[in-house]
Motif scaffolding. Structure first.
Motif, short mmCIF file in Angstrom:
data_model
loop_
_atom_site.label_atom_id
_atom_site.label_comp_id
_atom_site.label_asym_id
_atom_site.label_seq_id
_atom_site.Cartn_x
_atom_site.Cartn_y
_atom_site.Cartn_z
N ARG A 1 3.52 11.12 22.16
CA ARG A 1 2.67 11.67 23.22
C ARG A 1 2.77 13.19 23.35
O ARG A 1 1.91 13.82 23.94
N GLY A 12 3.66 5.05 17.16
CA GLY A 12 4.81 5.17 16.25
C GLY A 12 5.85 4.09 16.46
O GLY A 12 6.54 3.69 15.52
N ASP A 13 5.97 3.61 17.68
CA ASP A 13 6.96 2.57 17.97
C ASP A 13 6.39 1.18 17.76
O ASP A 13 7.11 0.21 17.64
N VAL A 47 0.85 -1.17 0.00
CA VAL A 47 0.00 0.00 0.00
C VAL A 47 0.89 1.23 0.00
O VAL A 47 1.99 1.22 0.55
N GLU A 48 0.40 2.25 -0.66
CA GLU A 48 1.20 3.47 -0.75
C GLU A 48 0.78 4.42 0.35
O GLU A 48 -0.38 4.82 0.43
N ILE A 49 1.71 4.74 1.21
CA ILE A 49 1.42 5.75 2.23
C ILE A 49 2.30 6.94 1.95
O ILE A 49 3.52 6.85 1.97
N ARG A 81 3.06 -0.95 12.35
CA ARG A 81 3.57 -0.70 11.01
C ARG A 81 2.54 0.15 10.28
O ARG A 81 1.33 -0.12 10.38
N PRO A 82 3.01 1.14 9.53
CA PRO A 82 2.07 2.06 8.88
C PRO A 82 1.12 1.36 7.91
O PRO A 82 -0.05 1.74 7.81
N GLU A 83 1.60 0.31 7.22
CA GLU A 83 0.70 -0.38 6.26
C GLU A 83 -0.43 -1.05 7.01
O GLU A 83 -1.56 -1.08 6.53
N GLU A 121 0.57 6.95 22.71
CA GLU A 121 1.64 6.52 23.61
C GLU A 121 2.64 5.64 22.89
O GLU A 121 3.84 5.75 23.08
N PRO A 137 4.63 9.64 2.19
CA PRO A 137 5.52 10.01 3.30
C PRO A 137 5.29 11.45 3.74
O PRO A 137 4.74 12.26 2.98
N LEU A 138 5.71 11.73 4.95
CA LEU A 138 5.58 13.09 5.47
C LEU A 138 6.46 14.01 4.62
O LEU A 138 7.62 13.70 4.38
N TRP A 181 -1.96 8.83 10.44
CA TRP A 181 -0.76 8.08 10.84
C TRP A 181 0.37 9.02 11.24
O TRP A 181 0.96 8.88 12.31
#
Lengths: 784, 494
Positions: free
Chosen positions: A547, A489-490, A435-437, A493-495, A486, A439-440, A540
């Motif tokens: 936080r 991000g850690d 999937v295409e996310i 996975r973004p997908e 919280e 990027p920032l 995302w």
């Protein structure tokens, strides 16, 4: 097959309570908790048995088998001090009779009872010689035991082990990992030490580390070593000979017996699996792929080999695994083997295998019933390798890291070795469609715009995620669904996030989470052109920032109210209208002030509720405290005391520091009410504000009593208020702002100046080195 | 690879690097450390926002704790075998207690704007008298933190004042350190401070503080509060013209920008070099409270060494210091990772328990819990570790916690040393620069079997010497629990 195993487990119930008969019993088949979890092919069950029975400690694995050396038996170097001598002797003599279901084979199956007993004694002498400590018992604290009972049935122990009834007996359940009679095996201290660091003694890590606090370990241990009540309804149990927890004081180690024991430890093959491993001849046995199953362990015969008391089914399973024609093990089955051997599937489901067993379901509970089943049951592992970031997965498996504070069942730690390999296999095997996310953007401003879209979507005018989810540690108010920032991000996975947002129910069928994107269209078409990919990417990037990201709109920012009860409450923090050195005091009757320890002025007063400390107790504390109550009135700014040449002389422009005035501190009375102490113009001043009730009014009076002491007589001026709204009021009063009435000793007050320069002075003549002044502050009642 | 896949991969890469870079990588030693040093949660009442900003030992096995929310607690039970905290609220309403001491029945609290002596005159167990001992410094912004020491043997409190907003000088004496006597006299000690994280005596009883990476600080460091010293950040020089500031002597020469500490030390005689540099992210990211181990061996093999907390990474490190040619220097070592919150303060009791406390609010922190007290307990097992490194005229003496495999220890190839320093500059932080790789010429094992004297072709003055010992083995064949250590060479002994 599953039914057959249930039958086996139920059949074992009798054996479980059969204890320490006078002769050696028929042997007890090993019980692996893993087998209750669904349809597993015979050769995989066989592989699991090969692993869990530690076959490759004596036989080489050969090329085709999945077995590893992960199944190391308990370290016996410290067994003599850890385990009650009588239990140790009984177990060495007859492992299957003493702990039915154990995976420990009987190594003396052809020996007479006498010979076994002698061997057990020699082995005990040898083990004692290896241990610096001796076994000791401690009394059991019944309160600790009662807390331990709750823990045992809450945090996940009973996912593998049998729950216990009110009398302390194990309840018959499917596939319990046997514990034996812990009350006869351990002292409180011995089991506590084990629970705190189970991997020290059991390196196989089949018993995971729950990372208990010492207190919890003490409680659990106290519960588990408490002997069960005698059970009159169970004849077998009643007839069972009980062992003394601590027999007579153990004598010194006999060198001859020790030597015999040392030889036996090697000859019997104990050292193949257990520490201490001393040099001994390793048996030369055929590798697994060349085994003749009609001889030895698998023959069902007794002889000079380990006796596992395997059932016919178990022998069949192992034969299936050893069959060169067996189907090759798939990657998923390799993962299954690891999940089965650690019994992960007792709590988690993966690809329709495993999950909480029906007879344990009631023991999985939640701290937040509002979340429903999702808040109660550990998350499924289906697709987990494509969901979690590798490091998060490693930390979860290795140390029990979690993101769901509402689950009462705890994720225990299985150590880094398993974590690393399992995380890699899961990541390799589990897939989601590419999937295409977006990027920032690199450009800061554009990145900020993207996050802003995410912020709007998460807020109450977007998807309103915060109506159910916690955000940076703050509850939604309705439920405490998993925190949005919280760990996102850690952890994720973004997908996965993308696919999950499109169809939450696909991943968590029981979830309350609504679907926000239907047929490629967002339910919020007015944000980011309703573009689903842009919206998800924006959320995302916003949530993955962590936080300290900006709060979404609609987030309730409850004030952190300081409540005043029977005693005064004080807070020295940056205060509105005062600056960094404010001392705010809330009095029991509902009058409040801020004294400025920098200027030495009492510079604001209000009535009703006291203070919101949210501005200084949140984040870095960059804000100020905020009066909550009513009719806050600013009083004076600048240095409050001066000596003036006459009533017309200008008030000095210097700060109190420049004037040489100093703040000494304050005293508190029994109700925590302060008396401020300071020195101005060489006069020592104590300043005692106290609350007074006004009959029939919610608005109390504050009476401020000032005592002055000085070596020289002089007239001091107190500037009690500054600002345009200072007017004479009635007889001898002064009105300040809207409705605050100040009353000073008659004839001492002086109003002068105009506009911002207007000020209220109070003359304090000091005579004989002393003076005392009382000033009352009260509010007018509202005009009807 | 299709465009689609590339986009996915790069998105992933960005996501992972974002989260990983923000707080650095972990050492990966947590699981192994747990066998020797266990981190135990000391449960706090759920409703209580308990943010331990400072600690001090009290008589009768009690612990004093000052909080960010302004309370002073007397805590019992922290040093019991089975710890169960009992919190007694002694005083409240104070302003961010980031320093706490105790002497003769009174607490000495360092608040944002004051050092305050707090006593209980009527003996009811609650404070009733608050005496302002010192408020000589100015303030204006919330980000002007004041850190205080425990009470020193003469009864003084040492206060270190962070800059305004951690970059500027906007109020008197920001960036200065003072010694506050029991009579309330405030004696200026040093200038040039940036943003501290803790003040306490080192293991030799000499007052030190922890400094954060930023302008004029290439990395975090432990620094000696040398009376009359200048700690490196010149923005606070206007205070030399103030009445108290004049007592410190004439204004030092301004250090040159984008220079080296070693070079500027020659030019600026007041400049005190970083005693122990904690290389950024590898060894913490905002080092905080520190204490020496005075338990007499009850906390394991690191007696009389410093234990140093870190706020961002939720870890505790070790440090040793020594005075060479009149200048302090020393080494830092990995100790324990995996704490649950940002560590602000810690205390090490005579019973051999390390207590850590803090919070994760306001700044990024690896530990994800808000209000936590934890305790580190030694299991009684000795980890195989570098016990300490000290300098010699032509190399170092490395002492280990266990006897070494003599063959491995005597092989110079088993000691990998790289050196580097930082740019001394007014910009934020610094990369590691001027790398060298000294050759280890000889390695000789001492009679005790645990110490190795190594000689180098060249020690590099002004550089951090980074040790990596992957090959080192104990006599019983164990690899090191932590194979890295960092020694800061300011001076080389004769």
């Amino acid at each position: 097959m599953a039914l057959g195993l249930v039958g086996l487990a139920v059949g074992l119930a009798f054996v479980l309570r059969w204890q320490f008969g006078s002769s050696i019993g028929p042997g007890s088949p090993p019980v692996l908790g893993a087998f209750a979890h669904g349809e597993i092919p015979a050769h995989i069950r066989g592989e699991l048995l090969l692993e869990e029975l530690a076959c490759i400690q004596c036989h080489e694995a050969g090329p085709a088998h999945e077995v590893t050396r992960s199944r190391m038996a308990p370290d016996l170097s410290t067994a003599a001090s850890r385990i009650a001598p009588a239990y140790l002797a009984a177990f060495l003599k007859d492992p299957h009779g003493t702990k039915p279901g154990t995976t420990m084979p009987d190594m003396m199956q052809t020996w007479s009872i006498d010979r076994r007993a002698k061997a057990a004694e020699s082995l005990a002498h040898y083990l004692r010689s290896r241990d610096g400590q001796t076994f000791a018992t401690q009394p059991i604290d019944p309160e600790a035991a009662s807390r331990g009972k709750a823990l045992f049935h809450t945090i996940g122990c009973v996912a593998c082990h049998a729950p216990r009834d009110e009398r302390g007996w194990a309840i018959d359940v499917q596939s319990p990992v046997p514990l034996g009679r812990l009350d006869q095996k351990y002292s409180v201290e011995g089991l506590r030490a084990f629970l705190l660091a189970p991997h020290t003694v059991r390196p196989a890590r089949r018993m995971p580390d729950f990372q208990l606090t010492p207190r919890e370990a003490q409680d659990l241990s106290s519960y588990l070593v408490t002997p069960p009540d005698p059970d009159p309804t169970n004849e077998a149990a009643a007839a069972g000979r009980s062992l003394p927890l601590q027999s007579e004081p153990v004598g010194p180690v006999d060198p001859e017996l020790r030597e015999q024991g040392r030889k036996l430890f090697s000859e019997l093959g104990c050292a193949q699996c257990h520490e201490p491993q001393e040099a001994g001849a390793a048996p030369s046995l055929p590798p697994l792929h060349k085994l003749d199953v009609t001889e030895g362990c698998l023959s069902g015969e007794r002889g000079g080999w380990p006796f596992f008391a395997l059932t016919e089914q178990q022998i069949g399973d192992i034969q299936a695994a050893l069959d060169p024609a067996a189907l090759p093990t798939t990657e998923e089955q390799r993962i299954q083997l690891q999940l089965l051997s650690r019994n992960c599937l007792a709590c988690h489901e993966r690809n329709e295998l495993g999950g909480v067993l029906p007879d344990r379901n009631e023991f999985f509970t939640s701290l937040d019933a509002a979340i429903g089943e999702e808040g109660r049951l550990p998350p499924p592992l289906t697709g987990v390798g494509a969901k979690l970031q590798r490091q998060w997965l490693v930390d979860s498996i290795a140390h029990g890291q979690g993101a769901r504070p509402y689950l009462q069942t705890r994720m225990p730690g299985f150590g880094s070795e398993l974590a690393e390999t399992l995380a890699d296999s899961l990541a390799e095997l589990d897939e989601l469609p590419a999937v295409e996310i977006e990027p920032l953007p690199k450009d800061r401003k554009k990145a900020e715009e993207v996050r802003k879209v995410g912020q709007t979507l998460v807020g109450d005018k977007g998807m309103n995620c915060i109506s159910c989810h916690s955000f940076a540690g703050e509850d939604s108010g309705t439920m405490t669904a998993i925190d949005l920032v919280e760990s996102t991000g850690d952890r994720l996975r973004p997908e996965w996030f993308h696919h999950f947002m499109l169809a939450p129910f696909r991943f968590r069928p029981g979830s309350f989470m609504p679907q926000f994107f239907v047929d490629g269209t967002s339910v919020r078409p007015n944000i980011a052109d309703g573009d689903q990919d842009r919206q998800i990417a924006a959320m995302w990037h916003y949530l993955a920032a962590g936080r300290n990201t900006r709060k979404p709109p609609g987030m309730r920012r409850e004030p952190i109210k300081l409540e005043v009860g029977d005693e005064a409450v004080m807070l020295r923090r940056s205060a509105q209208n005062t600056g960094k050195r404010g001392i705010s005091v809330g009095y029991p009757l509902g009058v409040n002030i801020t004294f400025d320890a920098e200027s030495l002025a009492m510079n604001q007063i209000w009535w009703g509720e006291f203070l919101d400390a949210g501005g200084v107790f949140r984040g870095q504390g960059s804000g100020q405290t905020r009066p909550i109550g009513r009719q806050r009135t600013a009083l004076a700014k600048g240095a409050p005391f001066a000596t003036l040449a006459n009533d017309q002389a200008a008030w000095p422009a210097e700060t109190r520091r420049e004037l040489g005035h100093s703040f000494l501190g304050y005293d508190l009375d029994a109700q925590q009410r302060p008396t401020f102490r300071y020195v101005c113009e060489d006069v020592t001043i104590s300043d005692t504000p106290r609350e007074l009730a006004n009959d029939g009014s919610a608005r109390p009076t504050l009476r401020r009593t000032l005592a002055f002491a000085s070596d020289a007589d002089k007239t001091l001026y107190l500037r009690a208020a500054t600002g345009p709204e200072i007017e004479p009021h009635g007889e001898g009063g002064v009105r300040i702002g809207r409705g605050l009435i100040l009353r000073a000793p008659e004839g001492s007050d002086l109003i002068r100046g105009t506009g911002e320069q207007r000020e209220l002075l109070i003359r304090v003549p000091i005579e004989g080195g002393k003076a005392s002044v009382a000033i009352d502050y009260r509010w007018e009642e509202d005009r009807k | 690879m299709t465009r689609l896949q590339i986009a996915t991969l790069s998105a992933l890469a960005i996501a992972t690097t974002c989260s990983a870079q923000a707080l650095g990588d972990s050492w990966g030693t947590g699981a192994a450390e747990a066998e020797y040093y266990r981190i135990v949660d000391l449960p706090l009442p759920k409703e209580l926002a308990f943010e331990a900003g400072s600690m001090c030992l009290l008589p009768d096995k009690k612990l004093g704790i000052g909080t960010r929310r302004g309370e002073v607690y007397v805590v019992s039970g922290a040093f019991d075998e089975y710890p169960q905290l009992q919190l007694h609220l002694f005083a409240s309403g104070l302003d961010e207690v980031l320093g706490l001491g105790y002497r003769d029945g009174a607490f000495y609290a360092t608040q944002q704007t004051e050092v305050t002596r707090i006593s209980d005159r009527d003996g009811d167990g609650r404070a009733d008298r608050f005496d302002n001992l010192s408020d000589v410094w100015g303030f204006g912004h919330y980000h002007e933190f004041s850190w205080g020491s425990p009470v020193d043997p003469e009864g003084n409190i040492w206060v270190v004042l962070g800059l305004s907003e951690s970059y500027h000088y906007k109020a008197p004496y920001r960036g200065w350190a003072f010694k506050v006597t029991p009579d309330g006299e405030s004696i200026p000690i040093a200038s040039g401070i940036r943003s501290a994280g803790g003040v306490a005596p080192n293991e030799h009883g000499v007052m030190f503080y922890t400094e954060s990476q930023g302008p004029w600080n290439g990395s975090c460091s432990l620094k000696h509060l040398r009376p009359g010293g200048f700690m490196g950040h010149p923005i606070c020089f206007p205070a030399y013209d103030l009445p108290l500031g004049q007592q410190l002597g004439p204004k030092p020469t301004e250090p040159n920008n984008q220079s080296r500490m070693l070079v500027e030390r020659q030019r600026v005689k007041e400049l005190v070099p970083y005693a122990v540099v904690f290389p950024y992210r590898k060894m913490g990211q905002s080092i905080s409270g520190f204490r020496p181990d005075r338990s007499g061996g009850k906390f394991g093999p690191f007696e009389n060494q410093l234990f140093v907390g870190d706020y961002s990474l939720s870890i505790v490190m070790r440090a040793t210091t020594e005075r060479i040619n009149g200048v302090w220097q020393g080494a830092c070592y990995q100790f324990r990772e995996g704490f649950s919150t940002g560590i602000l303060s810690l205390e090490l009791s005579p019973e051999g328990y390390l207590i850590t406390g803090g919070t994760n609010r306001g700044w990024p922190v690896r530990g994800n819990r808000h209000h936590v007290m934890e305790r580190v307990e030694w299991s009684g097992k000795t980890p195989f570790d570098i016990e300490r490194i000290s300098i010699r005229p032509d190399g170092f003496m490395l002492t280990f916690t266990e006897p070494l495999d003599p063959q491995v220890a005597a092989d110079p190839r088993n000691y990998k040393i790289e050196t580097f320093t930082h740019i001394f500059q007014k910009f934020y932080g610094s990369p590691e620069v001027d790398q060298t790789t000294p050759q280890v010429l000889t390695a000789s094992l001492a009679e005790d079997g645990r110490s190795v004297r190594i000689t180098l072709d060249a020690l590099v003055k002004g550089h951090v010497h980074a040790f990596d010992l992957p090959e080192m083995r104990s006599q019983t064949g164990k690899a090191l629990l932590h194979r890295k250590a960092y020694y800061t060479v300011n001076e080389i002994p004769e």
